[in-house]
Scaffold this motif. Structure first.
Motif, mmCIF file in Angstrom:
data_model
loop_
_atom_site.group_PDB
_atom_site.id
_atom_site.type_symbol
_atom_site.label_atom_id
_atom_site.label_comp_id
_atom_site.label_asym_id
_atom_site.label_seq_id
_atom_site.Cartn_x
_atom_site.Cartn_y
_atom_site.Cartn_z
ATOM 1 N N HIS A 28 0.839 -1.177 0.048
ATOM 2 C CA HIS A 28 -0.018 0.108 -0.056
ATOM 3 C C HIS A 28 0.786 1.145 -0.080
ATOM 4 O O HIS A 28 0.713 2.185 0.642
ATOM 5 N N PHE A 202 -2.326 2.450 -3.243
ATOM 6 C CA PHE A 202 -2.650 3.412 -2.092
ATOM 7 C C PHE A 202 -4.130 3.754 -2.024
ATOM 8 O O PHE A 202 -4.533 4.138 -0.830
ATOM 9 N N ILE A 203 -4.976 3.814 -3.029
ATOM 10 C CA ILE A 203 -6.402 4.384 -3.101
ATOM 11 C C ILE A 203 -7.274 3.448 -2.434
ATOM 12 O O ILE A 203 -7.148 2.172 -2.643
ATOM 13 N N ASN A 204 -8.136 4.090 -1.764
ATOM 14 C CA ASN A 204 -8.951 3.353 -0.688
ATOM 15 C C ASN A 204 -10.194 2.894 -1.350
ATOM 16 O O ASN A 204 -11.088 2.290 -0.819
ATOM 17 N N CYS A 209 -9.441 1.460 -8.266
ATOM 18 C CA CYS A 209 -8.306 0.581 -8.504
ATOM 19 C C CYS A 209 -8.571 -0.268 -9.471
ATOM 20 O O CYS A 209 -7.777 -0.381 -10.605
ATOM 21 N N ARG A 441 -0.002 11.567 -3.046
ATOM 22 C CA ARG A 441 -0.530 10.395 -2.327
ATOM 23 C C ARG A 441 -1.508 10.858 -1.307
ATOM 24 O O ARG A 441 -2.487 10.469 -1.252
ATOM 25 N N ASN A 444 -4.943 10.860 -2.438
ATOM 26 C CA ASN A 444 -5.189 9.549 -3.180
ATOM 27 C C ASN A 444 -5.262 9.714 -4.915
ATOM 28 O O ASN A 444 -6.131 9.218 -5.416
#
Length: 982
Positions: A28, A202-204, A209, A441, A444
């Motif tokens: 992540h 690292f995108i939630n 994604c 980052r 995001n």
């Protein structure tokens, strides 16, 4: 609930353990080293994720993935967990698969996961082949870069032709569900380890994604038609030959060329083409100096002769800035989509990244005035250098505005020209992060690294970036890993500091030749066609060069980045110099005062303390007087009545730092229920925007400056929490607000509200440093002006900052009160505001002293809060006949005409300037020479105030009062200056 969440955290950590592997892990986007025992998958911030998911599940079980739903249902049922039980493994696999991180006993899943997360670390990004783009030569051990690494997965060379089931979350199979191991590795390497490096895990958000994975993993997505390849080649020809032409014609001129990243031109054009295709009508751009002339020529499509004539040293009435800082506004037809597109490249100073928030503010304003709440018509593109993107804090401040309701522009496309050097500084000495783009980052934003010597890869990445912004309304970063063929500028010698890099650069084949050779080899174009394309553009440049010799005068209209149609003529001069009528009708004042004293929404519970404030406002309205807060309310309301949008932004402005404003009311019983009474004045009115900002000055002031550029028919105000906080935005003040019109013919009506006053509260919360603004004012202290009917207006027009409600726009700096907000004497009558009244630049003495001016012994000139101290002391000493006190409400431009009248009125009096600030601060150094000019140096202007000091104010209350007492005694000692030499 919290106890259960803590329990879930622990079970989440136990359940999601990874195998016992001692190796370096990148998960992540967070780098850490394994202890060699076990690695908790959910730890630190990731464990907080479990808690967040649990609270979301409590509110709505359907809002989380089904694996989490099952997980929490079992937890609520009191089940215990064993990470080795099959159902635990299934739930673990379900969670990981839902995030594209499948980890099951199957080996293909782990292989896909590792390339997905860490493939960018081994991607071939540097065109020179010297540096690793992430500044780290370490190759993660779980990436199959050599055959011997198969053992890491329990695989062997003999397994390469075996068929493996693909995870359901991957797209590398296309229409196939299984592939041979050899083909899986090949496709993963082609997607994640070649000329494109992807950072997005690292995108939630699973959907985001998966969207990115589909765009890059699907086989055959990067195929271009022959027509697209020919267009790309033609754009590269224009980009490179433009730089070559400038180098031939003006070999000794600085131009900050684009050589080494010529692909940036077709990259920007691809972003604009794709965005236009999806409905964008207006693109606002900000960029540093490198490549700016090329962008003006080949992206904005500025007439080449207008660029070339800037190199003529004999050009008359040239701009106030160098050519590679200038901007432009242009409306044209986009050839790829045949749609109308407007492009604006903002002018900017040498201060790298300073233009970022300005671009965002202008973009927000253009969206606001078009009703484009989703950002589907107007967008921004920001270009950055690698060193500045990593090093300048305003980048971080600007990113943090990206998702705030009153500041979002619904996604910005960032393009980093990654030269892998900053002036002479190696990137290993210029940043602590692996990539220069790691700052993105925090919001995001996906980051697409791409080798700039692979033009087709660059075009594809830019196309995906444009689609991402349109689909998700979020920022995205394209990192063009390239090089700088020359030094920092064309006169600079880079071999002094980067000898090995520049030895390689001197051997480097230009990207145009590489790509042309490739297309010629595969038959897409012929050598003759390529040479004809070069000759055609060279001819265009030569013809423009010939025409440029006829341009002896620079026309302002060619370099405006934010024109206001109908407001100015073509040369940037206002069409009218007449002032509109001033003052507000009494009925209007009363109506606004009544609304300001009420809650225009039913069943809205306000705080008891606020009820008292509203009652006090109503009482003032009935008595026809206003304090500062109510006067501000009436001023804003009168603009809204006229259809002029008002925007007030800054830290805590909704309530006001000193709890005086209360423009946003909060229901005391319903969370997040608010009311803005100012938007309930009339059915037909302009909207009022009041918004608390992030804790930023540089970024937010820049944003508001950009917002004010979009329209002259708006009042845009930025208020500092305390006046001295503006110094963290000094770059915006110095480089844009003070000098913007002189450098770029850019008019702007931004208003700065700076709380100021010496009240013994310490060095940091006292002075708004008025001396700095006065020092930058452009009126001449030694030039005695000629007075005329138009003197006041013409003086305002010629200065670089002041006032509003004029036929032109200037920045206005207001030093606003603190303790005076509640001072009983600091009030004004309606009579001073109603129709027919005007702003009083000078408020003369109107008491006993004015009735017998020849008997007056001393005239004290002052401004601000000290006036009330002086009036009180004069009364205590019974000197109301002998001492006159005159207030300057407008300091700059200096009111020569009105002060001459005052000086002539008291011919036998001492002249004193009194201020509460220290002598080396405040106003004295500004007003003294101007007073002396009025009296032709025949009378002194004595100073009364605090002595010079390094700090702006004392933090000791007693020291503050003692110094106040001392200078008040001097002010009213009529013999204080006898026998002294000025």
């Amino acid at each position: 609930m919290k106890l259960f969440a803590a329990t879930v955290k622990w079970h989440g950590i136990k359940t999601l353990r990874k195998p016992d592997i001692a190796r370096r892990v990148f998960f992540h986007g967070q780098r850490y080293v394994s202890s060699g025992t076990s690695e908790p998958f959910l730890s630190g911030s990731n464990s907080n994720y479990v808690e967040e998911m649990y609270y979301a599940w409590l509110e709505n079980p359907q809002s989380v993935h089904k694996s989490w739903d099952l997980f929490f249902r079992n937890a609520n049922a009191g089940q215990t967990y064993d990470p080795h039980l099959p159902d635990q493994l299934e739930r673990k696999a379900s969670f990981l698969q839902s995030h594209g991180l499948a980890q099951t006993p199957g080996k293909a899943e782990k292989l896909v996961e590792d390339h997905l997360i860490r493939g960018h670390h081994v991607a071939q990004l540097d065109p020179l082949g010297i540096l690793d783009a992430d500044l780290d030569s370490f190759v993660p051990s779980d990436l199959i870069t050599t055959i011997d690494k198969l053992g890491f997965y329990g695989l062997h060379e003999s397994d390469l032709d075996k068929v493996f089931q693909l995870p359901t979350t991957t797209f590398i199979g296309g229409n196939e569900n299984s592939l041979s191991l050899r083909e899986i590795i090949k496709r993963l390497e082609n997607t994640y380890c070649q000329h494109i490096g992807l950072e997005f895990m690292f995108i939630n958000d699973v959907e985001q994604c998966q969207w990115i994975r589909q765009k890059f993993e699907t086989p055959g997505v990067m195929k271009f038609t022959n027509e697209e390849k020919r267009t790309l080649l033609a754009r590269l020809v224009r980009s490179m030959r433009f730089e070559d032409f400038l180098a031939r014609k003006w070999s000794s001129e600085k131009r900050f060329g684009l050589e080494g990243c010529e692909v940036m031109i077709p990259a920007l054009k691809t972003i604009i083409d794709k965005s236009s295709e999806m409905g964008i009508e207006y693109v606002i751009m900000g960029m540093p100096h490198r490549g700016r002339l090329n962008v003006l020529a080949n992206v904005i499509r500025k007439e080449l002769e207008q660029i070339f004539c800037q190199f003529d040293p004999k050009l008359e009435a040239g701009s106030g800035d160098v050519k590679y800082h200038l901007g432009m506004y242009h409306e044209r037809i986009n050839r790829a989509t045949n749609k109308k597109i407007t492009l604006s490249l903002m002018a900017n100073p040498s201060h790298l990244e300073a233009v970022d928030p300005v671009v965002q503010g202008k973009t927000k304003a253009e969206q606001f005035y078009r009703g484009d709440t989703a950002g589907k018509k107007v967008m921004s593109i920001l270009l950055h250098g690698d060193a500045a993107f990593a090093g300048q804090g305003v980048v971080y401040e600007t990113f943090h505005l990206s998702d705030l309701p009153s500041y979002t522009t619904n996604g910005t496309i960032h393009v980093v020209v990654n030269n892998q050097i900053g002036f002479t500084t190696d990137p290993r000495m210029a940043r602590s992060s692996p990539y220069p783009t790691d700052v993105a980052r925090v919001v995001n934003a996906p980051i697409f690294h791409v080798n700039a010597d692979d033009p087709e890869a660059v075009m594809y990445v830019c196309s995906v970036a444009a689609e991402w912004r349109n689909t998700f309304n979020k920022d995205v970063v394209v990192d063009l890993v390239c090089y700088r063929r020359r030094g920092h500028n064309e006169m600079d010698e880079p071999m002094f500091t980067q000898p090995l890099m520049y030895k390689q650069i001197h051997k480097q084949v230009p990207v145009l030749k590489k790509y042309a050779d490739k297309l010629i080899a595969d038959g897409t174009v012929t050598l003759q066609e390529f040479e004809e394309e070069i000759a055609k553009y060279d001819r265009i440049c030569e013809e423009a060069y010939t025409r440029s010799k006829d341009n002896k005068i620079l026309h302002i209209k060619h370099w405006l980045d934010s024109p206001w149609p109908g407001f100015f003529n073509v040369d940037g001069e206002p069409k009218s110099m007449s002032c509109p009528p001033t003052g507000i009708s009494e009925d209007l004042l009363t109506h606004i005062g009544n609304v300001a004293s009420s809650v225009p929404v039913k069943d809205f519970k306000i705080h008891a303390g606020l009820s008292r404030i509203l009652r006090a406002r109503l009482e003032m309205t009935k008595n026809r007087v206003v304090d500062w807060a109510l006067a501000e309310y009436m001023a804003f309301g009168s603009f809204l009545k006229e259809g002029i949008h008002v925007r007030l932004s800054g830290q805590d402005v909704e309530r006001g730092t000193f709890s005086h404003r209360h423009h946003v009311l909060h229901d005391q019983e319903v969370d997040k229920r608010t009311c803005v009474p100012m938007n309930h004045l009339w059915e037909q009115q302009a909207p009022y925007t009041v918004c608390n900002s992030s804790l930023s000055e540089y970024g937010v002031l820049g944003f508001e400056l950009g917002f004010a550029m979009a329209s002259p028919n708006a009042l845009v105000c930025w208020e500092a929490q305390f006046g001295d906080f503006h110094n963290t935005a000094q770059c915006i003040i110095d480089q844009f607000i003070s000098s913007g019109q002189a450098k770029w013919v850019r008019h702007n009506g931004i208003v700065l509200l700076l709380p100021h006053g010496m009240e013994g509260m310490g060095p940091e919360h006292s002075s708004a440093r008025p001396e700095r603004f006065l020092q930058m004012s452009n009126d001449d202290s030694d030039a005695y002006p000629e007075f005329s009917k138009q003197f006041e207006v013409s003086q305002l027009y010629e200065c670089n900052w002041i006032v509003i409600l004029l036929p032109f726009r200037k920045p206005l700096i207001i030093l606003t009160p603190k303790s005076l907000l509640r001072h009983p004497e600091a009030k004004s009558s309606f009579d001073e505001m109603v129709s027919g009244t005007t702003f009083q630049r000078v408020i003369p003495e109107n008491g006993l002293a004015a009735q017998a001016p020849h008997e007056v012994k001393r005239v004290i000139f002052c401004t601000g809060k000290v006036y009330y101290d002086l009036v009180k002391e004069r009364k205590n000493q019974d000197l109301e006949k002998q001492v006159a006190i005159t207030r300057l409400e407008q300091i700059s431009p200096f009111p020569f005409d009105l002060l001459k009248e005052e000086l002539d009125k008291y011919p036998g009096a001492d002249l004193v300037w009194c201020q509460e600030e220290h002598k080396n601060s405040g106003y004295y150094d500004y007003v003294k020479p101007r007073f002396r000019t009025i009296v032709n140096h025949t009378r002194p202007i004595w100073y009364v105030g605090r002595e010079p000091a390094a700090a702006a104010a004392t933090g000791n209350k007693n020291t503050h009062l003692v110094s106040l007492r001392r200078f008040l005694d001097t002010a009213f000692n009529l013999e204080a200056f006898e026998g002294k030499t000025f």
